[in-house]
Design an enzyme around this catalytic site. Structure first.
Site, PDB file in Angstrom:
ATOM      1  N   CYS A 136       0.833  -1.209   0.000  1.00  0.00           N
ATOM      2  CA  CYS A 136       0.000   0.000   0.000  1.00  0.00           C
ATOM      3  C   CYS A 136       0.862   1.250   0.000  1.00  0.00           C
ATOM      4  O   CYS A 136       1.366   1.658   1.048  1.00  0.00           O
ATOM      5  CB  CYS A 136      -0.955   0.003   1.192  1.00  0.00           C
ATOM      6  SG  CYS A 136      -2.080   1.421   1.207  1.00  0.00           S
ATOM      7  N   CYS A 139      -0.633   4.068   2.076  1.00  0.00           N
ATOM      8  CA  CYS A 139      -0.457   3.894   3.521  1.00  0.00           C
ATOM      9  C   CYS A 139       0.974   4.189   3.960  1.00  0.00           C
ATOM     10  O   CYS A 139       1.199   4.823   4.992  1.00  0.00           O
ATOM     11  CB  CYS A 139      -0.802   2.459   3.933  1.00  0.00           C
ATOM     12  SG  CYS A 139      -2.366   1.824   3.315  1.00  0.00           S
ATOM     13  N   ASP A 140       1.941   3.706   3.191  1.00  0.00           N
ATOM     14  CA  ASP A 140       3.314   3.654   3.680  1.00  0.00           C
ATOM     15  C   ASP A 140       4.313   4.486   2.894  1.00  0.00           C
ATOM     16  O   ASP A 140       5.486   4.560   3.273  1.00  0.00           O
ATOM     17  CB  ASP A 140       3.798   2.192   3.690  1.00  0.00           C
ATOM     18  CG  ASP A 140       2.934   1.305   4.574  1.00  0.00           C
ATOM     19  OD1 ASP A 140       2.475   1.804   5.614  1.00  0.00           O
ATOM     20  OD2 ASP A 140       2.721   0.132   4.224  1.00  0.00           O
TER      21      ASP A 140
END
Length: 310
Positions: A136, A139-140
């Site tokens: 992701c 997300c990261d």
């Protein structure tokens, strides 16, 4: 004797726990079957920095522990079991678990989706330890600011993730095992023409290099078999997700890849009294906060449906 509840929830990620919180506060006394990965995909995420309310960030496991405690505080009964068969042809709906059988007057499905991985031992080790392997970018990606990273995949998601990562990373290597992408032309063009993206066609990852953290990739040419190494500090998998919906096949409407279909603007499935939320019904966003939002919707939909029908 089967466990009976007014609202039965399958899955214990952000969607399932949020549905449980709302259903419990509505005095529906929900029963939750946690599934094979209690807490969902967030339990394999180290730092979560994009969920509102946590300005200093929080680890994925800690966040899901907070969700669990809040759901149980209001009376949710949690069963660490996994549903293996369902019967949605009659009410109460029946879910057979590995350890018990569960009946629900209404059913909320929050079984999530699972990212597809290469299956390499080092990939899995570094993924589970938070060592630089993830699925992701949204997300990261911020953890890899001014670093060199790699994205694996050839579809629209891979193009989108690679392009997104160029906003904060020094360089992005886009790795694909074939000589052409399956992504839409506009997405391909956007990625290929980005000066920060280097495309590696006919290339597969043979191994992920690194002890505690990713330091590089062992690559193999799929045509010649030639081996080489690529220095990167992060690896983003974008080879697809698989919704955890197999046990509903033949009973609930789903698309060609298995995502459950819901009525637009709601969580209603094709069976009255059965609701779907979170990643099992969302192939677009797949974020904890959007999953939690649809979990709230599912609980409210279930509450209103129960009021009208039971």
């Amino acid at each position: 004797m089967p466990t009976h509840s007014r609202v039965l929830i399958l899955g214990s990620g952000p969607a399932g726990y949020t549905a449980a919180i709302y259903a419990a506060r509505a005095s529906l006394e929900p029963v939750m079957v946690a599934g094979p990965e209690p807490g969902g995909q967030l339990t394999t995420t180290t730092e979560v920095e994009n969920y509102p309310g946590f300005p200093k960030g929080i680890t994925g496991p800690d966040m899901m522990e907070e969700f669990r405690a809040q759901a149980e505080r209001f009376g949710t009964k949690l069963h660490y079991d996994m549903g293996v068969r369902v019967d949605l042809s009659r009410r109460p709906f029946v879910v057979e678990g590995e350890a018990d059988t569960y009946h629900g007057d209404a059913l909320i499905i929050a079984t999530g989706a699972s990212a597809k991985w290469l299956g390499l031992p080092n990939e899995q080790r570094l993924r589970m330890s938070g060592g630089g392997v993830t699925a992701c970018a949204t997300c990261d990606g911020a953890f890899y600011r001014n670093q060199d990273v790699a994205v694996i995949g050839g579809g629209d998601t891979a193009m989108e993730e690679a392009t997104f990562l160029t906003r904060m990373c020094r360089s992005v290597h886009l790795i694909h095992r074939r000589d052409t992408f399956r992504a839409s032309k506009i997405m391909q063009t956007r990625a290929i023409e980005n000066p920060k993206i280097t495309v590696h066609y006919n290339t597969e990852v043979a191994d992920v290099l690194g002890g505690d953290r990713v330091v590089g990739l062992a690559l193999r040419d799929t045509v010649t078999g030639a081996a080489r190494e690529l220095a990167v500090t992060g690896l983003f998998l974008a080879i697809g997700h698989q919704p955890n919906s197999d046990i509903f096949k033949g009973q609930l409407d789903m698309d060609e890849t298995g995502y459950l279909k819901v009525r637009p603007g709601s969580t209603y499935t094709n069976i009255p009294g059965v609701f779907a939320c979170g990643d099992v019904a969302d192939k677009v966003y797949r974020q904890a906060v959007s999953a939690a939002g649809t979990g709230c919707m599912a609980a409210i939909d279930a509450e209103r449906w129960l009021a009208e029908h039971l």
